[in-house]
Design a protein around this motif. Structure first.
Motif, PDB file in Angstrom:
ATOM      1  N   ALA A 118     -45.406  19.881 -23.089  1.00 54.41           N
ATOM      2  CA  ALA A 118     -45.645  18.327 -23.098  1.00 54.41           C
ATOM      3  C   ALA A 118     -46.744  18.027 -23.874  1.00 54.41           C
ATOM      4  O   ALA A 118     -47.136  16.678 -23.811  1.00 54.41           O
ATOM      5  N   MET A 119     -47.599  18.872 -24.305  1.00 49.39           N
ATOM      6  CA  MET A 119     -48.891  18.418 -24.529  1.00 49.39           C
ATOM      7  C   MET A 119     -49.233  17.637 -25.767  1.00 49.39           C
ATOM      8  O   MET A 119     -50.061  16.722 -25.572  1.00 49.39           O
ATOM      9  N   HIS A 120     -48.364  17.577 -26.719  1.00 46.67           N
ATOM     10  CA  HIS A 120     -48.431  16.652 -27.918  1.00 46.67           C
ATOM     11  C   HIS A 120     -48.007  15.058 -27.225  1.00 46.67           C
ATOM     12  O   HIS A 120     -48.240  14.079 -28.186  1.00 46.67           O
ATOM     13  N   GLN A 121     -47.467  15.051 -26.129  1.00 50.75           N
ATOM     14  CA  GLN A 121     -46.852  13.806 -25.818  1.00 50.75           C
ATOM     15  C   GLN A 121     -48.137  12.888 -24.735  1.00 50.75           C
ATOM     16  O   GLN A 121     -47.884  12.012 -24.612  1.00 50.75           O
ATOM     17  N   ILE A 122     -48.894  14.000 -24.066  1.00 53.67           N
ATOM     18  CA  ILE A 122     -49.851  13.419 -23.180  1.00 53.67           C
ATOM     19  C   ILE A 122     -50.637  12.613 -23.769  1.00 53.67           C
ATOM     20  O   ILE A 122     -51.158  13.122 -24.637  1.00 53.67           O
ATOM     21  N   GLN A 123     -51.052  11.448 -23.271  1.00 54.85           N
ATOM     22  CA  GLN A 123     -52.043  10.380 -23.880  1.00 54.85           C
ATOM     23  C   GLN A 123     -53.629  10.721 -23.296  1.00 54.85           C
ATOM     24  O   GLN A 123     -54.454  10.635 -23.944  1.00 54.85           O
ATOM     25  N   GLN A 124     -53.641  11.080 -21.964  1.00 60.72           N
ATOM     26  CA  GLN A 124     -54.718  11.298 -21.567  1.00 60.72           C
ATOM     27  C   GLN A 124     -55.350  12.611 -21.755  1.00 60.72           C
ATOM     28  O   GLN A 124     -54.795  13.596 -21.608  1.00 60.72           O
ATOM     29  N   PRO A 125     -56.745  12.835 -22.355  1.00 61.99           N
ATOM     30  CA  PRO A 125     -57.163  14.163 -22.963  1.00 61.99           C
ATOM     31  C   PRO A 125     -57.620  15.083 -21.596  1.00 61.99           C
ATOM     32  O   PRO A 125     -57.823  16.351 -21.783  1.00 61.99           O
ATOM     33  N   THR A 126     -58.022  14.309 -20.544  1.00 59.57           N
ATOM     34  CA  THR A 126     -58.386  14.977 -19.269  1.00 59.57           C
ATOM     35  C   THR A 126     -57.650  14.354 -17.889  1.00 59.57           C
ATOM     36  O   THR A 126     -57.604  13.014 -17.979  1.00 59.57           O
ATOM     37  N   GLY A 127     -57.125  14.987 -17.076  1.00 58.68           N
ATOM     38  CA  GLY A 127     -56.474  14.590 -15.874  1.00 58.68           C
ATOM     39  C   GLY A 127     -55.575  15.715 -15.420  1.00 58.68           C
ATOM     40  O   GLY A 127     -55.593  16.666 -15.471  1.00 58.68           O
ATOM     41  N   ILE A 128     -54.421  15.154 -14.826  1.00 61.16           N
ATOM     42  CA  ILE A 128     -53.426  15.858 -14.184  1.00 61.16           C
ATOM     43  C   ILE A 128     -52.081  15.901 -14.618  1.00 61.16           C
ATOM     44  O   ILE A 128     -51.927  14.584 -15.100  1.00 61.16           O
ATOM     45  N   TYR A 129     -51.454  16.651 -14.972  1.00 56.18           N
ATOM     46  CA  TYR A 129     -49.908  17.017 -15.197  1.00 56.18           C
ATOM     47  C   TYR A 129     -49.295  17.654 -14.232  1.00 56.18           C
ATOM     48  O   TYR A 129     -49.583  18.573 -13.679  1.00 56.18           O
ATOM     49  N   ASN A 286     -40.650  16.237 -22.788  1.00 55.81           N
ATOM     50  CA  ASN A 286     -40.758  17.577 -22.862  1.00 55.81           C
ATOM     51  C   ASN A 286     -41.402  18.222 -21.496  1.00 55.81           C
ATOM     52  O   ASN A 286     -42.092  17.841 -21.077  1.00 55.81           O
ATOM     53  N   GLY A 287     -41.088  19.536 -21.624  1.00 56.70           N
ATOM     54  CA  GLY A 287     -41.824  20.325 -20.541  1.00 56.70           C
ATOM     55  C   GLY A 287     -41.445  21.853 -20.726  1.00 56.70           C
ATOM     56  O   GLY A 287     -41.949  22.395 -21.879  1.00 56.70           O
ATOM     57  N   GLY A 299     -46.322  30.038 -30.800  1.00 56.67           N
ATOM     58  CA  GLY A 299     -47.728  30.653 -30.204  1.00 56.67           C
ATOM     59  C   GLY A 299     -48.602  29.577 -30.530  1.00 56.67           C
ATOM     60  O   GLY A 299     -48.651  28.677 -31.610  1.00 56.67           O
ATOM     61  N   GLY A 300     -49.631  29.618 -29.528  1.00 56.68           N
ATOM     62  CA  GLY A 300     -50.748  28.914 -29.907  1.00 56.68           C
ATOM     63  C   GLY A 300     -50.785  27.622 -29.607  1.00 56.68           C
ATOM     64  O   GLY A 300     -49.544  26.870 -29.539  1.00 56.68           O
ATOM     65  N   GLN A 301     -51.550  26.896 -28.873  1.00 59.06           N
ATOM     66  CA  GLN A 301     -51.737  25.616 -28.202  1.00 59.06           C
ATOM     67  C   GLN A 301     -51.820  24.582 -29.456  1.00 59.06           C
ATOM     68  O   GLN A 301     -52.518  24.927 -30.371  1.00 59.06           O
ATOM     69  N   ASN A 302     -50.992  23.452 -29.437  1.00 56.89           N
ATOM     70  CA  ASN A 302     -51.475  22.358 -30.183  1.00 56.89           C
ATOM     71  C   ASN A 302     -50.937  22.334 -31.666  1.00 56.89           C
ATOM     72  O   ASN A 302     -51.344  22.002 -32.561  1.00 56.89           O
ATOM     73  N   GLU A 303     -50.074  23.543 -31.966  1.00 56.71           N
ATOM     74  CA  GLU A 303     -49.643  23.921 -33.106  1.00 56.71           C
ATOM     75  C   GLU A 303     -47.984  23.442 -33.339  1.00 56.71           C
ATOM     76  O   GLU A 303     -47.580  23.548 -34.270  1.00 56.71           O
ATOM     77  N   ASN A 304     -47.524  22.754 -32.144  1.00 60.02           N
ATOM     78  CA  ASN A 304     -46.077  22.435 -32.213  1.00 60.02           C
ATOM     79  C   ASN A 304     -46.084  20.997 -32.805  1.00 60.02           C
ATOM     80  O   ASN A 304     -46.752  20.249 -32.293  1.00 60.02           O
ATOM     81  N   ASN A 305     -45.230  20.727 -33.615  1.00 58.31           N
ATOM     82  CA  ASN A 305     -44.728  19.533 -34.213  1.00 58.31           C
ATOM     83  C   ASN A 305     -43.337  19.198 -34.233  1.00 58.31           C
ATOM     84  O   ASN A 305     -42.664  19.846 -34.730  1.00 58.31           O
ATOM     85  N   THR A 306     -42.990  18.272 -33.264  1.00 57.65           N
ATOM     86  CA  THR A 306     -41.648  18.047 -33.143  1.00 57.65           C
ATOM     87  C   THR A 306     -41.191  17.023 -34.093  1.00 57.65           C
ATOM     88  O   THR A 306     -41.926  16.150 -34.382  1.00 57.65           O
ATOM     89  N   LYS A 307     -39.971  17.150 -34.530  1.00 61.36           N
ATOM     90  CA  LYS A 307     -39.381  16.064 -35.496  1.00 61.36           C
ATOM     91  C   LYS A 307     -38.675  15.173 -34.554  1.00 61.36           C
ATOM     92  O   LYS A 307     -37.959  15.714 -33.843  1.00 61.36           O
TER      93      LYS A 307
END
Length: 307
Positions: A118-129, A286-287, A299-307
């Protein structure tokens, strides 16, 4: 390359088929069945009937993939199988009969994968998910999009329903029992001190998305909106408590497969927002399935780009 990912949950079993191209992926289609495995658990063992239900569902999903010439398939299970005393026997039966290898992931791993997906959808850079399912709810406390602390609690819409609810919609007394249980579980959380509780809580899960559908039905949210005031949840609970027959009919209209779990999902979300004094809620689509795909094939964080 097309890949099938099967998520075996306590309430639903879902097949997602993704088209993977380098480091991007696209959801081609999704199919689910409401098997309700948790209803076939007796003395912490999945019954033969439950195993048969699981096997038949997986066979149908496998056949669907074969018809589409898709032979890359992964299956994983969350709380539906991980806490069973006979989980190894269940895995062995599925492997021997269908040649499907099911990976059981821990509660912590489930939260981590869900956050990754879900990371690429999350709006808050710091918080609770949170990812709230049928048998458990995973909490991720993060800072600058980095996971600092993950915990899985035994509060899920389906196990709350099975434990506390006699009919379909909880009575006032049952609601109080559920709320008391949820708060008792939440108090187990030992959040990192460096995490400041945000004004917005980010959530995912089938019942969380169903709640969004309820808000759209009542005109409190537009079709293209995914963030709303946390006050809407409490007001929605009050509204739905007025006439249980009317509420049940509404649930059947909005999400018939979640008629028995949607109210408990609302109680979970309401309790969490109250406990952490949350002002707004953001729904992610997403989840854990997307996180599983990313971890295994990208692999790796922040490397996913969904179309």
């Amino acid at each position: 390359m097309n890949i099938g990912i099967i998520d075996i949950g306590s309430n639903t079993i879902r097949l997602n088929v993704y088209e993977l191209n380098n480091k991007s992926f696209h959801l081609l289609f999704s199919k689910k069945e409401n098997v309700g495995l948790i209803s076939y658990v007796y003395k912490n063992n999945l019954s033969l009937e439950g195993i048969t239900k699981l096997k038949n569902c997986l066979l149908r999903f496998k056949t669907t993939l074969e018809v589409l010439d898709i032979y890359i398939m992964d299956a994983f299970a969350t709380a539906s199988l991980r806490n069973l005393d006979n989980s190894k026997d269940v895995l062995s039966i599925i492997s021997n009969s269908l040649n499907i290898q099911i990976e059981i992931i821990s509660g912590t791993t489930e939260g981590e994968l869900s956050f990754l997906g879900a990371m690429h959808q999350i709006q808050q850079p710091t918080g609770i998910y949170i990812d709230s399912g049928g048998a458990s709810t995973e909490f991720v406390f993060y800072k600058n999009f980095k996971n600092l602390y993950t915990i899985s609690l035994n509060i899920g819409s389906l196990n709350l329903f099975n434990k506390f609810v006699d009919k379909i919609i909880p009575t006032k007394e049952e609601t109080l029992q559920i709320q008391k249980h949820i708060f008792k579980e939440i108090e187990k959380i030992k959040a990192p001190k460096e995490i400041s509780i945000p004004s917005t809580l980010t959530v995912t899960g089938g019942n969380m998305r169903a709640i969004r559908s309820l808000l759209i039905h009542y005109g409190r949210l537009n079709q293209d909106e995914y963030t709303f005031s946390a006050k809407e949840i409490h007001e929605l609970l009050l509204l739905l408590s007025e006439n249980k027959t009317k509420t049940m009919r509404l649930f059947l209209k909005i999400k018939p497969d979640r008629v028995h779990t949607m109210f408990c999902g609302l109680l979970i979300l309401d309790a969490i927002t109250n406990y952490f004094s949350i002002q707004n809620i953001q729904i992610c689509t997403n989840g854990v399935r997307e996180g599983y795909l990313i971890q295994k094939y990208i692999g790796g964080q922040n490397e996913n780009n969904t179309k």
